[in-house]
Scaffold this motif. Structure first.
Motif, PDB file in Angstrom:
ATOM      1  N   LEU A 445       0.702  -0.987   0.215  1.00  0.00           N
ATOM      2  CA  LEU A 445       0.015  -0.098  -0.232  1.00  0.00           C
ATOM      3  C   LEU A 445       0.951   1.218  -0.096  1.00  0.00           C
ATOM      4  CD1 LEU A 445      -2.546  -1.368   2.714  1.00  0.00           C
ATOM      5  CD2 LEU A 445      -2.956  -0.837  -0.053  1.00  0.00           C
ATOM      6  N   ASN A 446       2.127   1.370   0.896  1.00  0.00           N
ATOM      7  CA  ASN A 446       2.831   2.493   0.957  1.00  0.00           C
ATOM      8  C   ASN A 446       3.559   2.619  -0.681  1.00  0.00           C
ATOM      9  OD1 ASN A 446       2.045   3.004   3.685  1.00  0.00           O
ATOM     10  ND2 ASN A 446       3.597   1.720   4.461  1.00  0.00           N
ATOM     11  N   ALA A 447       4.084   1.499  -1.099  1.00  0.00           N
ATOM     12  CA  ALA A 447       4.664   1.802  -2.379  1.00  0.00           C
ATOM     13  C   ALA A 447       3.798   2.428  -3.493  1.00  0.00           C
ATOM     14  CB  ALA A 447       5.116   0.309  -2.824  1.00  0.00           C
ATOM     15  N   LYS A 448       2.591   2.456  -3.404  1.00  0.00           N
ATOM     16  CA  LYS A 448       1.798   3.204  -4.438  1.00  0.00           C
ATOM     17  C   LYS A 448       0.944   4.251  -3.633  1.00  0.00           C
ATOM     18  CE  LYS A 448      -0.835   0.715  -7.269  1.00  0.00           C
ATOM     19  NZ  LYS A 448      -1.748  -0.233  -7.762  1.00  0.00           N
ATOM     20  N   SER A 449       1.509   4.724  -2.414  1.00  0.00           N
ATOM     21  CA  SER A 449       0.908   5.741  -1.755  1.00  0.00           C
ATOM     22  C   SER A 449      -0.670   5.693  -1.843  1.00  0.00           C
ATOM     23  CB  SER A 449       1.471   6.984  -2.513  1.00  0.00           C
ATOM     24  OG  SER A 449       2.695   7.223  -2.628  1.00  0.00           O
ATOM     25  N   ILE A 450      -1.231   4.397  -1.482  1.00  0.00           N
ATOM     26  CA  ILE A 450      -2.663   4.324  -1.343  1.00  0.00           C
ATOM     27  C   ILE A 450      -3.180   4.649   0.140  1.00  0.00           C
ATOM     28  CG2 ILE A 450      -4.378   2.446  -1.408  1.00  0.00           C
ATOM     29  CD1 ILE A 450      -2.619   0.835  -3.258  1.00  0.00           C
ATOM     30  N   THR A 451      -4.203   5.451   0.067  1.00  0.00           N
ATOM     31  CA  THR A 451      -4.798   5.773   1.492  1.00  0.00           C
ATOM     32  C   THR A 451      -5.900   4.997   1.603  1.00  0.00           C
ATOM     33  OG1 THR A 451      -4.607   8.339   0.766  1.00  0.00           O
ATOM     34  CG2 THR A 451      -6.027   7.818   2.412  1.00  0.00           C
ATOM     35  N   VAL A 452      -5.985   4.211   2.859  1.00  0.00           N
ATOM     36  CA  VAL A 452      -6.737   3.424   3.276  1.00  0.00           C
ATOM     37  C   VAL A 452      -7.587   4.121   4.486  1.00  0.00           C
ATOM     38  CG1 VAL A 452      -7.201   1.228   4.619  1.00  0.00           C
ATOM     39  CG2 VAL A 452      -5.201   1.608   3.020  1.00  0.00           C
ATOM     40  N   VAL A 453      -9.089   4.284   3.897  1.00  0.00           N
ATOM     41  CA  VAL A 453      -9.818   4.780   5.196  1.00  0.00           C
ATOM     42  C   VAL A 453     -10.757   3.801   5.899  1.00  0.00           C
ATOM     43  CG1 VAL A 453     -11.974   6.485   5.060  1.00  0.00           C
ATOM     44  CG2 VAL A 453     -10.307   6.644   3.397  1.00  0.00           C
ATOM     45  N   ARG A 454     -10.629   3.888   6.848  1.00  0.00           N
ATOM     46  CA  ARG A 454     -11.505   2.792   7.795  1.00  0.00           C
ATOM     47  C   ARG A 454     -12.646   3.230   8.511  1.00  0.00           C
ATOM     48  NH1 ARG A 454      -6.007   2.527   8.325  1.00  0.00           N
ATOM     49  NH2 ARG A 454      -4.905   0.592   8.523  1.00  0.00           N
ATOM     50  N   HIS A 455     -13.807   2.690   8.310  1.00  0.00           N
ATOM     51  CA  HIS A 455     -14.809   2.932   8.803  1.00  0.00           C
ATOM     52  C   HIS A 455     -15.533   1.725   9.656  1.00  0.00           C
ATOM     53  CE1 HIS A 455     -14.899   5.851   5.647  1.00  0.00           C
ATOM     54  NE2 HIS A 455     -15.624   6.575   6.449  1.00  0.00           N
ATOM     55  N   PHE A 456     -14.877   1.645  10.985  1.00  0.00           N
ATOM     56  CA  PHE A 456     -15.165   0.465  11.651  1.00  0.00           C
ATOM     57  C   PHE A 456     -16.038   0.827  12.893  1.00  0.00           C
ATOM     58  CE2 PHE A 456     -10.664  -1.743  10.989  1.00  0.00           C
ATOM     59  CZ  PHE A 456     -10.980  -1.664   9.554  1.00  0.00           C
ATOM     60  N   GLU A 457     -17.438  -0.088  13.091  1.00  0.00           N
ATOM     61  CA  GLU A 457     -18.203   0.043  14.034  1.00  0.00           C
ATOM     62  C   GLU A 457     -18.058  -1.036  14.816  1.00  0.00           C
ATOM     63  OE1 GLU A 457     -22.220   0.069  12.213  1.00  0.00           O
ATOM     64  OE2 GLU A 457     -21.839   1.787  11.050  1.00  0.00           O
ATOM     65  N   PRO A 458     -18.558  -0.733  15.967  1.00  0.00           N
ATOM     66  CA  PRO A 458     -18.317  -1.936  17.142  1.00  0.00           C
ATOM     67  C   PRO A 458     -18.982  -3.238  16.505  1.00  0.00           C
ATOM     68  CG  PRO A 458     -18.922   0.160  18.342  1.00  0.00           C
ATOM     69  CD  PRO A 458     -18.820   0.406  16.765  1.00  0.00           C
ATOM     70  N   CYS A 459     -18.505  -4.417  16.512  1.00  0.00           N
ATOM     71  CA  CYS A 459     -19.241  -5.649  16.066  1.00  0.00           C
ATOM     72  C   CYS A 459     -18.747  -6.786  17.056  1.00  0.00           C
ATOM     73  CB  CYS A 459     -18.769  -5.959  14.598  1.00  0.00           C
ATOM     74  SG  CYS A 459     -19.577  -4.786  13.433  1.00  0.00           S
ATOM     75  N   PRO A 460     -19.679  -7.604  17.277  1.00  0.00           N
ATOM     76  CA  PRO A 460     -19.339  -8.655  17.839  1.00  0.00           C
ATOM     77  C   PRO A 460     -18.293  -9.853  17.313  1.00  0.00           C
ATOM     78  CG  PRO A 460     -21.558  -8.979  17.234  1.00  0.00           C
ATOM     79  CD  PRO A 460     -20.971  -7.620  16.881  1.00  0.00           C
ATOM     80  N   ALA A 461     -17.755 -10.695  17.896  1.00  0.00           N
ATOM     81  CA  ALA A 461     -16.964 -11.548  17.303  1.00  0.00           C
ATOM     82  C   ALA A 461     -17.873 -12.594  16.814  1.00  0.00           C
ATOM     83  CB  ALA A 461     -15.861 -12.269  18.187  1.00  0.00           C
ATOM     84  N   ILE A 462     -17.383 -13.204  15.495  1.00  0.00           N
ATOM     85  CA  ILE A 462     -18.011 -14.030  14.950  1.00  0.00           C
ATOM     86  C   ILE A 462     -17.359 -15.439  15.024  1.00  0.00           C
ATOM     87  CG2 ILE A 462     -18.810 -12.491  13.274  1.00  0.00           C
ATOM     88  CD1 ILE A 462     -16.988 -13.879  11.263  1.00  0.00           C
ATOM     89  N   SER A 463     -18.154 -16.559  14.895  1.00  0.00           N
ATOM     90  CA  SER A 463     -17.787 -17.995  14.871  1.00  0.00           C
ATOM     91  C   SER A 463     -17.110 -18.411  13.479  1.00  0.00           C
ATOM     92  CB  SER A 463     -18.840 -18.896  15.282  1.00  0.00           C
ATOM     93  OG  SER A 463     -18.412 -20.362  15.302  1.00  0.00           O
ATOM     94  N   GLY A 464     -15.981 -18.713  13.476  1.00  0.00           N
ATOM     95  CA  GLY A 464     -15.336 -19.081  12.242  1.00  0.00           C
ATOM     96  C   GLY A 464     -13.946 -19.665  12.450  1.00  0.00           C
ATOM     97  N   MET A 465     -13.190 -19.824  11.011  1.00  0.00           N
ATOM     98  CA  MET A 465     -11.848 -20.359  11.181  1.00  0.00           C
ATOM     99  C   MET A 465     -10.942 -19.106  10.699  1.00  0.00           C
ATOM    100  SD  MET A 465     -12.621 -23.396  11.720  1.00  0.00           S
ATOM    101  CE  MET A 465     -11.144 -24.001  11.640  1.00  0.00           C
ATOM    102  N   PRO A 466     -10.108 -18.823  11.573  1.00  0.00           N
ATOM    103  CA  PRO A 466      -9.462 -17.324  11.429  1.00  0.00           C
ATOM    104  C   PRO A 466      -8.411 -17.323  10.103  1.00  0.00           C
ATOM    105  CG  PRO A 466      -9.461 -18.198  13.672  1.00  0.00           C
ATOM    106  CD  PRO A 466      -9.926 -19.364  12.766  1.00  0.00           C
ATOM    107  N   GLY A 467      -7.917 -18.644   9.906  1.00  0.00           N
ATOM    108  CA  GLY A 467      -6.935 -18.659   8.666  1.00  0.00           C
ATOM    109  C   GLY A 467      -7.717 -18.472   7.447  1.00  0.00           C
ATOM    110  N   GLU A 468      -8.903 -19.067   7.447  1.00  0.00           N
ATOM    111  CA  GLU A 468      -9.711 -18.918   6.122  1.00  0.00           C
ATOM    112  C   GLU A 468     -10.310 -17.570   6.110  1.00  0.00           C
ATOM    113  OE1 GLU A 468     -12.693 -22.220   5.446  1.00  0.00           O
ATOM    114  OE2 GLU A 468     -11.074 -23.424   5.459  1.00  0.00           O
ATOM    115  N   LEU A 469     -10.701 -17.126   7.107  1.00  0.00           N
ATOM    116  CA  LEU A 469     -11.558 -15.670   6.898  1.00  0.00           C
ATOM    117  C   LEU A 469     -10.398 -14.602   6.544  1.00  0.00           C
ATOM    118  CD1 LEU A 469     -13.829 -15.809  10.045  1.00  0.00           C
ATOM    119  CD2 LEU A 469     -14.537 -15.879   7.705  1.00  0.00           C
ATOM    120  N   LYS A 470      -8.952 -14.838   7.110  1.00  0.00           N
ATOM    121  CA  LYS A 470      -8.034 -13.921   6.837  1.00  0.00           C
ATOM    122  C   LYS A 470      -7.733 -14.034   5.331  1.00  0.00           C
ATOM    123  CE  LYS A 470      -3.652 -12.423   8.534  1.00  0.00           C
ATOM    124  NZ  LYS A 470      -2.470 -12.729   9.488  1.00  0.00           N
ATOM    125  N   GLN A 471      -7.671 -15.152   4.816  1.00  0.00           N
ATOM    126  CA  GLN A 471      -7.395 -15.484   3.446  1.00  0.00           C
ATOM    127  C   GLN A 471      -8.507 -14.763   2.382  1.00  0.00           C
ATOM    128  OE1 GLN A 471      -4.931 -17.433   1.857  1.00  0.00           O
ATOM    129  NE2 GLN A 471      -5.657 -16.151   0.067  1.00  0.00           N
TER     130      GLN A 471
END
Length: 588
Positions: A445-471
């Motif tokens: 992201l830094n190499a292309k000077s990309i701006t990342v805008v975050r809009h995170f609202e409070p959310c509960p944790a979900i049930s899932g496989m962390p590795g797959e969701l991260k993928q």
């Protein structure tokens, strides 16, 4: 002969009405020109009167300021005098420009300018004498009434010019009123005559239509029998006359072309039945034209597609045959065709299945070959982490690398089919997971000077496989980073909704890149389909959709926003999956 006479009568009637309207338009345009000229002249007269009034008023102000200064000696009384000397010349210049079109007035302007100069010179002289201490001479100059004489002459000239303009204004107003009256009379008379003519023509045309309907009733009954017969055919049918003009479409043809019979009838076959080569999209010669030229049955070439009115391309197969009478004279062409989309899709599914099977065998081989080197890299990373000389930042980076290597090893074991995740689904904080992915791609992201805008609202944790969701999230962030240009923007949003089936966490990744064309939105999650030209493999979004489906969620893409750039990928994951997406179903 009678038909020619009827047509001539109708054309003559409409011609007379058209001539009447043209004459009325000419008269109205001429009168409007008179009105515009009169209005312009009236505005000119008012401007002349305004300039005269302003000139006289300013001279009075100058004279008043001179008198006040001579009586009191206070310089503040010279303010109106000074202002008048500055403003009078522009007013005289405007007056000369406006009056240039009237010789009588134009001759008065130099006279007025000369008198104004004399008057201002007299005022300036008295003030100069007063400032020089020659009070008696200044008083004698004022009492000599020279200034009064100049003002009287100025008033006479102004009054004469005002009289000229007032007379012209009255004349122009009268001309304007007469022009308005002529215009109104012309419009009323023309409207009356046009109404009478239209009523007569309407009556005549309706009467002729009624007679024609009686004569054609028998022909319509015969045509209806043929229409019902052709309508009952399961394939699409289009009929044309000997010139290639469409005369009939059955309902199936209407559905495939998107054009109703009422709109298609009377149009060229090429406009109703546009066909192209499926591979090159070059225009294919219409079979109707071939039949009209050759006089025999003609079939379509392979890989021919029909363009629906909404732009959709439909693969078809068809043939065209001539329609001849008892004397073998060509009356037209009948075109019969059908939609072969289902057959094409079946063939495409078989082709993709074969490609996936080949890819699976190849990926299993590759996974087997890289599994052992991965173990060696794991050991080297562990040794580097435990090295006492390694700094905290190095250990942190090595920890990240170790996690990513674990994910690669997880994928290779999945590919080989020998790995079964024995752990149950965990509670995953999606905000932290998204942040970890952004940290992983921070260099890119830094190499292309990309701006990342975050809009995170409070959310509960979900049930899932962390590795797959991260993928899954990694694929979306990586695609967005590839899509945007230098200094691009990626908007990552996270929020929770209450749905009928329970709470749902939504993760959306929006970029301002070129976007996904609308025609690709339905195929974007297919295996081997990619819009990245030489960069993509076409498997990333397919894998992502598989992960989301296993977690009981959905993924969709919103293509280009209107005419603007960018695309938005949205993942919706249930906080508590339904039994069909339980922990066992999340295992690979």
């Amino acid at each position: 002969m009678q038909t020619v006479y009827k047509r001539f009568s109708v054309i003559t009637g409409f011609g007379l009405l058209l001539a009447l309207l043209v004459i009325n338009a000419f008269i109205t345009r001429r009168q409007l020109g008179v009105q515009i000229d009169s209005q312009t002249s009236v505005e000119r007269s008012r401007q002349v009167l305004y300039e005269l009034a302003q000139t006289e008023s300013l001279l009075k102000d100058a004279e008043t300021g001179q008198r006040g200064y001579l009586y009191t000696g206070d310089p503040k009384y010279l303010t109106p005098y000074t202002s008048a000397l500055t403003k009078v010349p522009p007013h005289l210049d405007n007056l000369a420009r406006i009056a240039a079109g009237n010789s009588a007035e134009a001759a008065k302007v130099p006279q007025l300018r000369d008198l104004v100069q004399k008057k201002t010179a007299e005022l300036a002289q008295t003030i100069a004498l007063y400032n020089a201490g020659k009070l008696d001479q200044a008083r004698q100059l004022v009492l000599s009434d020279a200034g009064l004489a100049y003002m009287d002459q100025i008033r006479l000239v102004i009054a004469e010019m005002e009289r000229i303009e007032t007379t012209l204004d009255s004349q122009r107003t009268e001309v304007y009123s007469k022009s308005i009256s002529k215009t109104v009379r012309s419009i009323y008379l023309t409207s009356l005559l046009a109404t009478v003519g239209l009523v007569l023509l309407t009556y005549y045309i309706l009467r002729q239509i009624e007679l024609r309907e009686r004569h054609t009733l028998e022909l319509r009954e015969r045509e209806e029998w043929f229409r019902v017969t052709l309508t009952s055919i399961g394939d699409a049918v289009i009929a044309t006359d000997a010139q290639g003009i469409v005369t009939f479409l059955n309902p199936v043809a209407e559905a495939l072309t998107g054009i109703k019979l009422i709109h298609a009838k009377g149009r060229k076959i090429g406009n109703v039945f546009p066909i192209f080569n499926e591979n090159t999209l070059n225009v294919v010669e219409n079979p109707v034209a071939k039949v009209l030229e050759m006089g025999k049955v003609v079939g379509l070439a392979n890989h021919t597609v029909l363009q629906h009115i909404d732009g959709t391309l439909i693969p078809i197969e068809d043939s065209a045959a001539p329609i001849v009478d008892d004397r073998q004279q060509l009356l037209g062409v009948v075109l019969v065709f059908r939609d072969v989309t289902h057959e094409r899709k079946s063939q495409e599914v078989l082709r993709k299945t074969e490609k996936l099977a080949s890819a699976a065998r190849l990926s299993a081989t590759v996974a087997h070959e890289i599994n052992n080197p991965l173990e060696a890299i794991f050991n080297l990373v562990y040794v580097a982490k435990t090295d006492p000389t390694a700094g905290p930042s190095v250990v942190k980076q090595l920890t990240i690398a170790e996690k990513e290597l674990e994910r690669v090893a997880h994928i290779t074991r999945q590919t080989l089919g020998f790995y079964r995740d024995s752990s149950v689904a965990e509670r995953v904080d999606m905000a932290k997971l998204v942040e970890s992915v952004l940290g992983l791609y921070s260099h890119k992201l830094n190499a292309k000077s990309i701006t990342v805008v975050r809009h995170f609202e409070p959310c509960p944790a979900i049930s899932g496989m962390p590795g797959e969701l991260k993928q899954a999230v990694s694929n979306l962030i990586s695609n967005a980073a590839d899509a945007v240009a230098v200094n691009g923007v990626i908007d990552v949003r996270l929020h929770c909704n209450e749905e009928a089936a329970g709470r749902v966490v939504t993760v959306s990744v929006e970029d301002n890149g070129p976007g996904v064309p609308a025609e690709h939105s339905e195929r974007i999650f297919e295996p081997f389909f990619t819009t990245k030209q030489d960069v993509g493999t076409g498997l990333g979004l397919w894998v992502t959709k598989g992960i989301v489906d296993r977690h009981g969620g959905t993924i969709e893409v919103r293509p280009q926003k209107g005419d603007g750039p960018g695309a938005t990928f949205t993942i919706q994951l249930p906080v508590d999956p339904v039994p069909a997406a339980s922990a066992d179903s999340l295992q690979v």
